[in-house]
Enzyme design. Structure first.
Site, short mmCIF file in Angstrom:
data_model
loop_
_atom_site.label_atom_id
_atom_site.label_comp_id
_atom_site.label_asym_id
_atom_site.label_seq_id
_atom_site.Cartn_x
_atom_site.Cartn_y
_atom_site.Cartn_z
N ASP A 175 12.37 1.23 8.91
CA ASP A 175 11.76 0.50 7.80
C ASP A 175 12.64 0.75 6.57
O ASP A 175 13.11 1.85 6.36
CB ASP A 175 10.34 1.02 7.58
CG ASP A 175 9.66 0.32 6.43
OD1 ASP A 175 9.61 -0.92 6.44
OD2 ASP A 175 9.19 1.00 5.50
P1 ADP Z 1 8.51 -3.20 3.23
O1 ADP Z 1 8.89 -3.71 4.57
O2 ADP Z 1 9.70 -3.10 2.34
O3 ADP Z 1 7.69 -1.94 3.30
P2 ADP Z 1 6.11 -4.75 2.65
O4 ADP Z 1 5.84 -5.32 3.99
O5 ADP Z 1 5.22 -3.67 2.17
O6 ADP Z 1 7.65 -4.33 2.52
O7 ADP Z 1 6.07 -5.91 1.56
C1 ADP Z 1 6.82 -7.09 1.75
C2 ADP Z 1 6.87 -7.91 0.49
O8 ADP Z 1 5.55 -8.27 0.09
C3 ADP Z 1 7.46 -7.17 -0.69
O9 ADP Z 1 8.86 -7.22 -0.72
C4 ADP Z 1 6.81 -7.97 -1.82
O10 ADP Z 1 7.48 -9.20 -2.00
C5 ADP Z 1 5.44 -8.26 -1.31
N1 ADP Z 1 4.45 -7.24 -1.72
C6 ADP Z 1 3.82 -6.32 -0.93
N2 ADP Z 1 2.96 -5.57 -1.64
C7 ADP Z 1 3.07 -5.98 -2.93
C8 ADP Z 1 2.44 -5.60 -4.16
N3 ADP Z 1 1.56 -4.61 -4.26
N4 ADP Z 1 2.81 -6.29 -5.27
C9 ADP Z 1 3.71 -7.27 -5.23
N5 ADP Z 1 4.32 -7.67 -4.10
C10 ADP Z 1 4.02 -7.06 -2.98
MG MG Z 2 7.43 0.20 3.76
#
Ligand code: ADP
Ligand code: MG
Length: 306
Positions: A14
């Site tokens: 990740d």
């Molecule tokens: P990662 O794989 O980097 O852990 P996530 O799956 O948690 O990413 O999130 C994917 C995308 O969703 C982020 O890059 C963002 O665009 C959006 N996102 C997720 N949570 C939030 C939040 N709390 N506020 C704003 N955008 C969010």
């Molecule tokens: Mg993550």
């Protein structure tokens, strides 16, 4: 489970918080539709303060330090969030008359669309430009209209590149998995030595499980390392789920193995150590069987000669 560490030949990493520090910093805020950057940041920060996501922490912190007279963030009600999507809430405006509220939606494009908000082409180009520059760009919409874009940056952890080189030496193919945009993912992959075809970007939480399954269907024994709430299902699906010690409880519960700390180098050590432990167990079993095999006839012999 221990056996799996020996046969693992692919590892999904990740991005945010595992390969990178996960401590994002807000760069600039672009305002749209007649809003000011300061308003966009304070409205977004108010809603993000209720979320646990690293993006949310960064936006809330930036908004807090930009509040006039170091005042508190604006109050929020009706908060909701979508893992891998974004947040939504009603923000009460300070100093305004009673009942003056704004509906704020912040997150990725798909999350805005789910809330019935569709940025126009020029706005989408503005977001794409931010992303092409290597930023994680977040939409902020106010009362159903795009109001701004907050750009954030993460840093690759110092030990990540060396750890990934070591994984390759151990015969394990590293792949990068993220919900973040493709441009950021590609930059991180290049920085740590993961090949471009081994990058899965823009993946929703359900998609992380599918990525594990896809590799398993190709015949790989798959490890997955992550720390987030939305990594939990993929950690459980993997042949070897590894939670980073700094991660969320949900991730730790779903994993087979938890690495102390958050450094990828420690993950590699854990894999090496469990391979060695397995070799030791096998050696010990061999000697146990060996002694039994010769011990019993010898004992029988000793008995029969008495
Ligand atoms: P990662 O794989 O980097 O852990 P996530 O799956 O948690 O990413 O999130 C994917 C995308 O969703 C982020 O890059 C963002 O665009 C959006 N996102 C997720 N949570 C939030 C939040 N709390 N506020 C704003 N955008 C969010
Ligand atoms: Mg993550």
């Amino acid at each position: 489970m221990l056996e799996d560490t020996r046969t693992v030949d692919a590892i999904l990493l990740d991005k945010t918080g595992t390969v990178t520090s996960g401590k994002l910093a807000v760069g600039h805020t672009l305002a749209l539709n007649g809003h000011s950057p300061a308003d966009v940041l304070s409205l977004a920060g108010a809603v993000e303060a209720a979320s646990e996501h690293p993006i949310a922490h960064a936006i809330a912190a930036a908004a807090k330090s930009a509040m006039p007279d170091a005042g508190p963030l604006l109050a929020v009600k009706d908060f909701s969030s979508a893992p891998g999507g974004g947040v939504r809430g009603m923000v009460a405006l300070n100093g305004a008359g009673n009942g003056t509220e704004r509906t704020v939606v912040a997150g990725r494009t798909g999350w805005l669309e789910l809330n019935g908000i569709f940025p126009d082409d020029a706005q989408r180009r503005a977001l794409a430009t931010e992303e092409a520059g290597g930023a994680t760009a977040i939409w902020v919409a106010v009362d159903g209209e795009p109001a701004g874009i907050v750009s954030l940056r993460d840093t690759v952890k110092p030990g990540s590149a060396a750890a990934i080189a070591k994984l390759k030496e151990l015969g394990i193919r590293p792949l990068l998995l993220t919900g973040d945009n493709a441009a950021v993912a590609a930059q991180v992959a290049t920085a740590v030595g993961i090949s471009p075809e081994d990058v899965f970007a823009g993946v929703l939480p359900e998609g992380k499980v599918d990525a594990v399954r896809m590799l398993q269907a190709q015949g790989s024994t798959v490890a997955m390392a992550g720390d987030g709430v939305n990594d939990a299902a993929a950690l459980a699906q993997a042949d070897l789920g590894i939670a980073m010690g700094s991660g969320t409880d949900v991730a730790i519960e779903a994993s087979d193995l938890t690495v102390m700390g958050s450094d990828l180098g420690q993950l590699v050590q854990a894999i090496e150590l469990s391979r060695k432990t397995l070799a030791t167990i096998k050696t010990n079993l061999f000697w146990a069987f060996f002694y039994n095999a010769i011990g019993i006839p010898v004992a029988a012999l000793v008995c029969s000669t008495r």
